[in-house]
Design a protein around this motif. Structure first.
Motif, PDB file in Angstrom:
ATOM      1  N   GLY A 285       0.821  -1.217   0.000  1.00  0.00           N
ATOM      2  CA  GLY A 285       0.000   0.000   0.000  1.00  0.00           C
ATOM      3  C   GLY A 285       0.845   1.254   0.000  1.00  0.00           C
ATOM      4  O   GLY A 285       1.869   1.345  -0.671  1.00  0.00           O
ATOM      5  N   GLY A 286       0.425   2.248   0.775  1.00  0.00           N
ATOM      6  CA  GLY A 286       1.152   3.500   0.822  1.00  0.00           C
ATOM      7  C   GLY A 286       0.974   4.346  -0.418  1.00  0.00           C
ATOM      8  O   GLY A 286       1.919   5.005  -0.874  1.00  0.00           O
ATOM      9  N   TRP A 287      -0.246   4.329  -0.986  1.00  0.00           N
ATOM     10  CA  TRP A 287      -0.511   5.107  -2.196  1.00  0.00           C
ATOM     11  C   TRP A 287      -0.567   6.586  -1.843  1.00  0.00           C
ATOM     12  O   TRP A 287      -1.300   6.984  -0.944  1.00  0.00           O
ATOM     13  CB  TRP A 287      -1.836   4.669  -2.816  1.00  0.00           C
ATOM     14  N   PRO A 288       0.202   7.437  -2.528  1.00  0.00           N
ATOM     15  CA  PRO A 288       0.195   8.875  -2.202  1.00  0.00           C
ATOM     16  C   PRO A 288      -1.212   9.463  -2.341  1.00  0.00           C
ATOM     17  O   PRO A 288      -1.872   9.261  -3.370  1.00  0.00           O
ATOM     18  CB  PRO A 288       1.148   9.469  -3.237  1.00  0.00           C
ATOM     19  N   PRO A 289      -1.701  10.203  -1.360  1.00  0.00           N
ATOM     20  CA  PRO A 289      -3.067  10.731  -1.407  1.00  0.00           C
ATOM     21  C   PRO A 289      -3.283  11.762  -2.509  1.00  0.00           C
ATOM     22  O   PRO A 289      -4.422  11.999  -2.931  1.00  0.00           O
ATOM     23  CB  PRO A 289      -3.259  11.359  -0.018  1.00  0.00           C
ATOM     24  N   THR A 290      -2.201  12.377  -2.991  1.00  0.00           N
ATOM     25  CA  THR A 290      -2.337  13.397  -4.039  1.00  0.00           C
ATOM     26  C   THR A 290      -2.259  12.812  -5.447  1.00  0.00           C
ATOM     27  O   THR A 290      -2.426  13.539  -6.428  1.00  0.00           O
ATOM     28  CB  THR A 290      -1.233  14.451  -3.892  1.00  0.00           C
ATOM     29  N   LEU A 291      -2.005  11.518  -5.546  1.00  0.00           N
ATOM     30  CA  LEU A 291      -1.855  10.874  -6.850  1.00  0.00           C
ATOM     31  C   LEU A 291      -3.225  10.414  -7.351  1.00  0.00           C
ATOM     32  O   LEU A 291      -3.821   9.476  -6.818  1.00  0.00           O
ATOM     33  CB  LEU A 291      -0.901   9.683  -6.744  1.00  0.00           C
ATOM     34  N   ARG A 292      -3.745  11.099  -8.366  1.00  0.00           N
ATOM     35  CA  ARG A 292      -5.057  10.742  -8.922  1.00  0.00           C
ATOM     36  C   ARG A 292      -4.926   9.490  -9.785  1.00  0.00           C
ATOM     37  O   ARG A 292      -4.006   9.376 -10.604  1.00  0.00           O
ATOM     38  CB  ARG A 292      -5.620  11.894  -9.744  1.00  0.00           C
ATOM     39  N   THR A 293      -5.869   8.563  -9.622  1.00  0.00           N
ATOM     40  CA  THR A 293      -5.773   7.267 -10.271  1.00  0.00           C
ATOM     41  C   THR A 293      -6.927   7.074 -11.252  1.00  0.00           C
ATOM     42  O   THR A 293      -8.074   7.418 -10.958  1.00  0.00           O
ATOM     43  CB  THR A 293      -5.785   6.142  -9.226  1.00  0.00           C
TER      44      THR A 293
ATOM     45  N   PRO B 294     -14.776  -0.558 -14.890  1.00  0.00           N
ATOM     46  CA  PRO B 294     -15.070  -0.905 -13.492  1.00  0.00           C
ATOM     47  C   PRO B 294     -14.309  -2.113 -12.978  1.00  0.00           C
ATOM     48  O   PRO B 294     -14.014  -2.182 -11.784  1.00  0.00           O
ATOM     49  CB  PRO B 294     -16.586  -1.176 -13.521  1.00  0.00           C
ATOM     50  N   GLY B 295     -13.981  -3.077 -13.842  1.00  0.00           N
ATOM     51  CA  GLY B 295     -13.228  -4.235 -13.379  1.00  0.00           C
ATOM     52  C   GLY B 295     -11.861  -3.849 -12.837  1.00  0.00           C
ATOM     53  O   GLY B 295     -11.436  -4.326 -11.778  1.00  0.00           O
ATOM     54  N   THR B 296     -11.178  -2.961 -13.548  1.00  0.00           N
ATOM     55  CA  THR B 296      -9.870  -2.492 -13.095  1.00  0.00           C
ATOM     56  C   THR B 296     -10.016  -1.631 -11.846  1.00  0.00           C
ATOM     57  O   THR B 296      -9.195  -1.710 -10.922  1.00  0.00           O
ATOM     58  CB  THR B 296      -9.169  -1.699 -14.212  1.00  0.00           C
ATOM     59  N   ALA B 297     -11.077  -0.821 -11.797  1.00  0.00           N
ATOM     60  CA  ALA B 297     -11.321   0.007 -10.613  1.00  0.00           C
ATOM     61  C   ALA B 297     -11.586  -0.863  -9.384  1.00  0.00           C
ATOM     62  O   ALA B 297     -11.118  -0.551  -8.275  1.00  0.00           O
ATOM     63  CB  ALA B 297     -12.500   0.943 -10.864  1.00  0.00           C
ATOM     64  N   GLU B 298     -12.317  -1.965  -9.559  1.00  0.00           N
ATOM     65  CA  GLU B 298     -12.570  -2.876  -8.444  1.00  0.00           C
ATOM     66  C   GLU B 298     -11.265  -3.510  -7.966  1.00  0.00           C
ATOM     67  O   GLU B 298     -11.055  -3.679  -6.761  1.00  0.00           O
ATOM     68  CB  GLU B 298     -13.554  -3.964  -8.881  1.00  0.00           C
TER      69      GLU B 298
ATOM     70  N   GLY C 204      -6.440  -1.401  -2.137  1.00  0.00           N
ATOM     71  CA  GLY C 204      -6.365  -0.269  -1.218  1.00  0.00           C
ATOM     72  C   GLY C 204      -6.241   1.074  -1.886  1.00  0.00           C
ATOM     73  O   GLY C 204      -5.922   2.079  -1.230  1.00  0.00           O
ATOM     74  N   ILE C 205      -6.515   1.141  -3.193  1.00  0.00           N
ATOM     75  CA  ILE C 205      -6.424   2.409  -3.934  1.00  0.00           C
ATOM     76  C   ILE C 205      -7.850   2.824  -4.300  1.00  0.00           C
ATOM     77  O   ILE C 205      -8.480   2.240  -5.179  1.00  0.00           O
ATOM     78  CB  ILE C 205      -5.560   2.254  -5.197  1.00  0.00           C
ATOM     79  N   ALA C 206      -8.354   3.823  -3.607  1.00  0.00           N
ATOM     80  CA  ALA C 206      -9.749   4.223  -3.757  1.00  0.00           C
ATOM     81  C   ALA C 206      -9.884   5.432  -4.684  1.00  0.00           C
ATOM     82  O   ALA C 206      -8.897   5.989  -5.162  1.00  0.00           O
ATOM     83  CB  ALA C 206     -10.348   4.541  -2.387  1.00  0.00           C
ATOM     84  N   ASP C 207     -11.152   5.822  -4.925  1.00  0.00           N
ATOM     85  CA  ASP C 207     -11.489   7.029  -5.701  1.00  0.00           C
ATOM     86  C   ASP C 207     -10.916   6.991  -7.120  1.00  0.00           C
ATOM     87  O   ASP C 207     -10.458   8.008  -7.646  1.00  0.00           O
ATOM     88  CB  ASP C 207     -10.994   8.301  -4.985  1.00  0.00           C
ATOM     89  N   THR C 208     -10.930   5.814  -7.713  1.00  0.00           N
ATOM     90  CA  THR C 208     -10.457   5.696  -9.098  1.00  0.00           C
ATOM     91  C   THR C 208     -11.493   6.252 -10.058  1.00  0.00           C
ATOM     92  O   THR C 208     -12.681   5.978  -9.933  1.00  0.00           O
ATOM     93  CB  THR C 208     -10.179   4.218  -9.440  1.00  0.00           C
ATOM     94  N   ARG C 209     -11.029   7.023 -11.032  1.00  0.00           N
ATOM     95  CA  ARG C 209     -11.916   7.583 -12.050  1.00  0.00           C
ATOM     96  C   ARG C 209     -11.941   6.661 -13.259  1.00  0.00           C
ATOM     97  O   ARG C 209     -10.895   6.177 -13.686  1.00  0.00           O
ATOM     98  CB  ARG C 209     -11.443   8.983 -12.450  1.00  0.00           C
ATOM     99  N   ILE C 210     -13.144   6.445 -13.819  1.00  0.00           N
ATOM    100  CA  ILE C 210     -13.289   5.597 -15.002  1.00  0.00           C
ATOM    101  C   ILE C 210     -14.095   6.349 -16.053  1.00  0.00           C
ATOM    102  O   ILE C 210     -14.818   7.299 -15.737  1.00  0.00           O
ATOM    103  CB  ILE C 210     -13.965   4.251 -14.664  1.00  0.00           C
ATOM    104  N   PRO C 211     -14.008   5.947 -17.312  1.00  0.00           N
ATOM    105  CA  PRO C 211     -14.764   6.612 -18.376  1.00  0.00           C
ATOM    106  C   PRO C 211     -16.275   6.469 -18.174  1.00  0.00           C
ATOM    107  O   PRO C 211     -16.758   5.511 -17.570  1.00  0.00           O
ATOM    108  CB  PRO C 211     -14.323   5.881 -19.652  1.00  0.00           C
TER     109      PRO C 211
END
Length: 275
Positions: A92-100, A105-109, A115-122
């Protein structure tokens, strides 16, 4: 990998909308199991034959270097669930300022599970073209972007972002290889009429599948509806003589296509279901 296919048998249950339908699943082994469980939940009989084997990169130096300096990037894009599995930073340890960002949706899940939340998808098409339509990626002038992908992946997304003013690093975090064994078990299932539909999620996988089947297998599988997760995959399937059915993408689109095609009373599938 053995030459056998891997059927997934659900527990005792009432008949579902795909009852009696054998569905060939060609995803790589780990995501195939997830998709197969969804088919089984609908009453179908999944037949898993991974058309692509996913392995770590031969040299993980670049990936380790990126992991060590993730906080220097503004945007991270994972092109697939495989990219998440092999490319997400261990522990883990994903930087909070790094937008993902992810193409669907499969990749977002998969990112959420890592542990990487708030992922944006098309919002429209679940692919690179869809990502480029997102407002968040419209103005990337001066931004640093890292794209986690497989070896030899498409350059389209990175090139488009560079033209918009971003600095882009491609990081190969896995490699795709063809199965090392044949498809005897799958050919046997086709001979015994246990397979009624084919699902395809990669143009490269289509090539590997058709190469492994042999003449008899290719002739039999060409008689099945082949549900493709993207127009490019459908196009490749048609080149090989398959009866491609385009879906809206992702596991959800493939399942919707199967349910529509095998709906009770559909004249196209009369006599398909086993008693």
């Amino acid at each position: 990998m053995t030459t056998d296919i891997h059927p997934l048998v659900p527990p005792s249950r009432e008949a579902g909308p795909l009852d009696g339908i054998g569905v060939i699943v060609t995803r790589p082994q780990r995501p195939a199991a997830v998709f197969a469980s969804r088919i089984a939940a609908l009453g179908g009989s999944p037949l898993i034959w991974p058309a692509i084997v996913i392995l770590p990169p031969d040299d993980g130096t670049q990936l380790a270097d990126v992991h060590a300096r993730l906080d220097r990037y503004d945007i991270a894009i994972f092109v697939s669930a495989n990219a998440v599995e092999f490319g997400a930073r261990p522990g883990g340890g994903w930087p909070p300022t790094l937008r993902t960002f992810a193409p669907g949706p499969g990749t977002a899940e998969a990112l959420a599970a890592a542990g990487i939340a708030d992922t944006r998808i098309p919002l429209k098409s679940w692919d690179s073209e869809g990502l480029l339509e997102l407002a968040d990626l419209a103005d990337v002038q001066g931004k640093r972007v890292v794209i986690f992908r497989g070896e030899g992946g498409r350059e389209f997304l990175g090139n488009a972002l560079r033209m918009r003013g971003a600095t882009v690093d491609h990081v190969p975090c896995y490699r795709r290889v063809a199965p090392s064994s044949g498809a005897e078990g799958l050919v046997e299932a086709l001979r015994e009429a246990r397979a009624h539909a084919l699902t395809l999620t990669s143009a490269e996988g289509v090539n590997n599948l058709m190469a492994a089947l042999g003449d008899e297998g290719r002739d039999m599988i060409a008689k099945l509806p082949a549900f493709a997760a993207h127009p490019r995959i459908a196009e490749r399937a048609r080149v090989h003589g398959l009866a491609a059915v385009e879906t809206s993408g992702g596991d959800g689109g493939l399942l919707a296509g199967l349910l529509d095609y095998f709906a009770p009373g559909n004249a196209r599938v009369a006599g398909t279901r086993r008693s």
